[in-house]
Design an enzyme around this catalytic site. Structure first.
Site, PDB file in Angstrom:
ATOM      1  N   HIS A 181      48.181  23.815 -28.094  1.00 56.67           N
ATOM      2  CA  HIS A 181      47.069  24.006 -28.574  1.00 56.67           C
ATOM      3  C   HIS A 181      47.010  24.731 -30.188  1.00 56.67           C
ATOM      4  O   HIS A 181      45.903  24.637 -30.828  1.00 56.67           O
ATOM      5  CB  HIS A 181      45.990  24.847 -27.859  1.00 56.67           C
ATOM      6  CG  HIS A 181      45.564  24.088 -26.637  1.00 56.67           C
ATOM      7  ND1 HIS A 181      44.431  23.371 -26.753  1.00 56.67           N
ATOM      8  CD2 HIS A 181      46.211  23.984 -25.391  1.00 56.67           C
ATOM      9  CE1 HIS A 181      44.156  23.037 -25.378  1.00 56.67           C
ATOM     10  NE2 HIS A 181      45.389  23.219 -24.509  1.00 56.67           N
ATOM     11  N   ASP A 390      45.494  26.383 -38.857  1.00 58.65           N
ATOM     12  CA  ASP A 390      44.640  26.086 -37.444  1.00 58.65           C
ATOM     13  C   ASP A 390      45.165  24.909 -36.813  1.00 58.65           C
ATOM     14  O   ASP A 390      45.386  24.067 -37.560  1.00 58.65           O
ATOM     15  CB  ASP A 390      43.131  26.122 -37.659  1.00 58.65           C
ATOM     16  CG  ASP A 390      42.347  26.868 -36.651  1.00 58.65           C
ATOM     17  OD1 ASP A 390      42.764  26.785 -35.415  1.00 58.65           O
ATOM     18  OD2 ASP A 390      41.426  27.197 -36.889  1.00 58.65           O
TER      19      ASP A 390
HETATM   20  P1  ADQ Z   1      40.835  28.956 -31.437  1.00 55.67           P
HETATM   21  O1  ADQ Z   1      41.661  29.642 -32.352  1.00 55.67           O
HETATM   22  O2  ADQ Z   1      39.991  30.059 -30.632  1.00 55.67           O
HETATM   23  O3  ADQ Z   1      41.221  27.959 -30.342  1.00 55.67           O
HETATM   24  P2  ADQ Z   1      38.831  27.196 -32.386  1.00 55.67           P
HETATM   25  O4  ADQ Z   1      39.260  25.749 -32.141  1.00 55.67           O
HETATM   26  O5  ADQ Z   1      37.857  26.982 -33.442  1.00 55.67           O
HETATM   27  O6  ADQ Z   1      39.710  28.156 -32.442  1.00 55.67           O
HETATM   28  O7  ADQ Z   1      37.587  27.564 -31.172  1.00 55.67           O
HETATM   29  C1  ADQ Z   1      37.111  28.593 -31.041  1.00 55.67           C
HETATM   30  C2  ADQ Z   1      35.861  28.515 -29.860  1.00 55.67           C
HETATM   31  O8  ADQ Z   1      35.184  29.792 -29.896  1.00 55.67           O
HETATM   32  C3  ADQ Z   1      34.909  27.687 -30.460  1.00 55.67           C
HETATM   33  O9  ADQ Z   1      34.256  26.874 -29.366  1.00 55.67           O
HETATM   34  C4  ADQ Z   1      33.649  28.359 -30.828  1.00 55.67           C
HETATM   35  O10 ADQ Z   1      32.414  27.754 -30.590  1.00 55.67           O
HETATM   36  C5  ADQ Z   1      33.663  29.702 -30.179  1.00 55.67           C
HETATM   37  N1  ADQ Z   1      33.399  30.843 -31.156  1.00 55.67           N
HETATM   38  C6  ADQ Z   1      34.030  31.479 -32.186  1.00 55.67           C
HETATM   39  N2  ADQ Z   1      33.381  32.311 -32.853  1.00 55.67           N
HETATM   40  C7  ADQ Z   1      32.444  32.473 -32.055  1.00 55.67           C
HETATM   41  C8  ADQ Z   1      31.467  33.527 -32.206  1.00 55.67           C
HETATM   42  N3  ADQ Z   1      31.361  34.689 -33.049  1.00 55.67           N
HETATM   43  N4  ADQ Z   1      30.458  33.511 -31.125  1.00 55.67           N
HETATM   44  C9  ADQ Z   1      30.386  32.450 -30.067  1.00 55.67           C
HETATM   45  N5  ADQ Z   1      31.373  31.369 -30.027  1.00 55.67           N
HETATM   46  C10 ADQ Z   1      32.447  31.501 -31.016  1.00 55.67           C
HETATM   47  C11 ADQ Z   1      42.729  27.468 -30.239  1.00 55.67           C
HETATM   48  C12 ADQ Z   1      43.384  26.783 -31.395  1.00 55.67           C
HETATM   49  C13 ADQ Z   1      42.639  25.848 -32.264  1.00 55.67           C
HETATM   50  C14 ADQ Z   1      42.349  24.660 -31.290  1.00 55.67           C
HETATM   51  C15 ADQ Z   1      41.660  25.137 -29.948  1.00 55.67           C
HETATM   52  C16 ADQ Z   1      41.505  24.220 -28.964  1.00 55.67           C
HETATM   53  O11 ADQ Z   1      43.850  27.835 -32.241  1.00 55.67           O
HETATM   54  O12 ADQ Z   1      43.161  25.314 -33.473  1.00 55.67           O
HETATM   55  O13 ADQ Z   1      41.269  23.892 -31.754  1.00 55.67           O
HETATM   56  O14 ADQ Z   1      42.364  26.190 -29.276  1.00 55.67           O
HETATM   57  O15 ADQ Z   1      42.649  23.452 -28.752  1.00 55.67           O
END
Ligand code: ADQ
Length: 489
Positions: A181, A390
């Protein structure tokens, strides 16, 4: 072949041909409730669980995940959820010390910074590595106990790079898929890892290796060729290893678009968005939403906002940057330090430009509920999603899905996997350039309504095309085509 989003999850049953899915992820799909309901389970949130829980319930199978601080003497096998079709949750108990060394240690202080190109943050420690090996082995034993010969085993993420090989030793003819991921880095970075061979050999135990975007495929293939000496077919994207063929493919992960559109279209969400704007005195709203992680580039983003306020005094009093940061990995020293850096920057910028009626930065250090999060997406004029690196970044896709009004600009780092698909509508930035990001932010704020709308339409179309169900079905389809796979297809 690419599945269409409209088919939902209906096609996966055919692809699995009635066989079970045995899934391994660090985080659990269901957790035990606390309080009076103790003993009952509730579903966790997140894209992976949302996508795979229905599949597991329809097809049956086993999901293995950690049980941090779990008592090995207690039962660790449950049917979840409590009503309707179920699947098996198999917990693997880990001691506090193992969680500290395997998870907070090797996974998050060696592999995470390395794969995100933060070489100077990497911490290589033999003891942590030994526990990473031991925990992977414990999961391999538990998975081998659970998986029948014909099952499809699907391992997730950097916590379990060694697991495919360990499973291959236990199930020489089994079908094993692996999905990473986070980014797979360039060879010059990856080769710094003292255990680079073990990690590559571990992943190559799988038949199918999935990553988010084609550039990670290229980097992984290059590392296999030059660091392991494996024979690689770059055209077919296959590694010949250990007498087997390992297919390496990009499967860009998506989101459950309808869920977000549904919440965004609800009148209560729209009125919550209006309240947010009213509370911000109807100023222009720029939004950042992230886990509090150094890979997300939050300090750099704050510096860009500060630079814009320096260079464009006319924006003072009429622009608010809202940063929502959910606490993450707070036991790791680098994350605690980052929080202090952000606290100080927010204080400095607000102290420098704010007055008794206006603060340029609103900083929320917490997780928002789904509706509140989507209301923030709707309230924003510009989403500023500028990670230094990312794997994909789902926030960018969620923002576009939420914009049912086809408004809102997206400032997106070119170092995200999401940038490969959203480039036609997003304004791409190099987050390492404070000046460049500040300039792009100004441009984003000045886009005409027509321009914003045509860009947003393009991005929304891409988000629909890369729906989470497409990701899921494409991976299952690829797994069903594995030569010699005796489990599916
Ligand atoms: P993450 O590094 O966690 O995931 P991301 O893909 O942006 O990053 O997902 C974060 C999730 O958390 C999103 O669904 C978002 O809505 C939620 N989130 C973030 N901040 C929040 C907040 N303050 N309140 C509520 N919800 C919040 C890892 C990898 C990414 C990859 C994903 C999936 O680092 O690059 O996209 O896995 O494979």
């Amino acid at each position: 072949m690419t599945a269409t989003p409209n088919t939902g999850c209906a096609g996966e049953k055919n692809m699995l041909d009635g066989k079970r899915l045995v899934l391994v992820s660090n985080r659990e799909p269901y957790v035990r409730k606390q309080g009076p309901d103790k003993g009952h389970f509730e579903r966790t949130t997140g894209g992976l669980v949302t996508a795979l829980d229905p599949v597991m319930r329809r097809c049956g199978g086993v999901w293995l995940a950690w049980d941090p601080g779990g008592d090995p003497a207690l039962p660790h096998r449950f049917e979840v959820p409590e009503s309707g079709p179920t699947f098996t949750l198999r917990q693997v108990p880990l001691s506090r010390g193992e969680v500290r060394r395997y998870y907070y240690g090797f996974a998050n202080r060696a592999l995470w910074p390395l794969c995100h190109y933060f070489i100077d943050r990497c911490h290589f420690d033999d003891e942590q590595w030994n526990d990473y090996v031991a925990v992977n082995r414990r999961f391999a034993d538990a998975t081998a106990q659970e998986a029948a010969r014909e099952d499809l085993i699907w391992v997730h993420d950097y916590h379990f790079c060694l697991l495919p090989r360990m499973l291959r030793e236990r199930r020489p003819r089994g079908t094993i898929a692996y999905f990473l991921h986070i980014p797979f880095p360039a060879e010059e970075v990856f080769k710094i890892l003292p255990w680079r061979r073990e990690i590559l050999e571990g992943i190559l135990g799988a038949d199918l290796v999935g990553v988010h975007v084609p550039s990670y495929v290229t980097d992984f293939l290059g590392c296999c060729e030059r660091l392991l000496g494996a024979k690689v077919d770059h055209g077919a994207k296959v590694v010949h290893w250990d007498g087997r063929q390992v297919a390496v493919q990009a499967f860009p992960i998506g989101i459950e678009v309808e869920e977000i559109e549904g919440i965004a279209s609800a009148p209560e969400t729209a009125s919550r968005a209006r309240r947010i704007r009213k509370n911000l005195k109807e100023s222009k709203v720029v939004l950042g939403v992230d886990r509090l992680d150094y890979s997300k580039g939050i300090p750099e983003r704050l510096l860009a906002v500060e630079r814009l306020l320096e260079e464009a005094p006319e924006l003072r009093g009429g622009l608010t940057f809202v940063q929502v940061a959910v606490p993450s990995r707070t036991r790791v020293q680098e994350y605690r330090h980052l929080k202090r850096v952000i606290d100080e920057l927010v204080g400095r910028i607000n102290g420098r430009f704010g007055d008794s009626s206006w603060q340029p930065i609103r900083y929320l250090y917490r997780s928002l509920g789904r509706q509140d999060l989507i209301a923030h997406y709707l309230a924003a004029d510009v989403a500023m999603i500028t990670p230094l690196r990312d794997g994909m970044n789902l926030v960018a896709k969620e923002y576009c899905a939420a914009r049912v009004d086809e408004d809102g600009a997206l400032l997106l780092s070119e170092f995200t996997g999401a940038a490969e698909g959203l480039a036609s509508g997003a304004m791409l930035v190099n987050p390492f350039s404070v000046e460049g990001t500040a300039n792009k932010l100004r441009e984003a704020l000045e886009l005409s309504p027509n321009e914003r709308s045509s860009r947003m339409k393009l991005m929304r179309a891409h988000v629909r095309d890369t729906h989470i169900n497409v990701w899921l079905q494409d991976i299952l389809l690829a797994a069903s085509k594995i030569p010699g796979a005796d489990c599916i297809g």
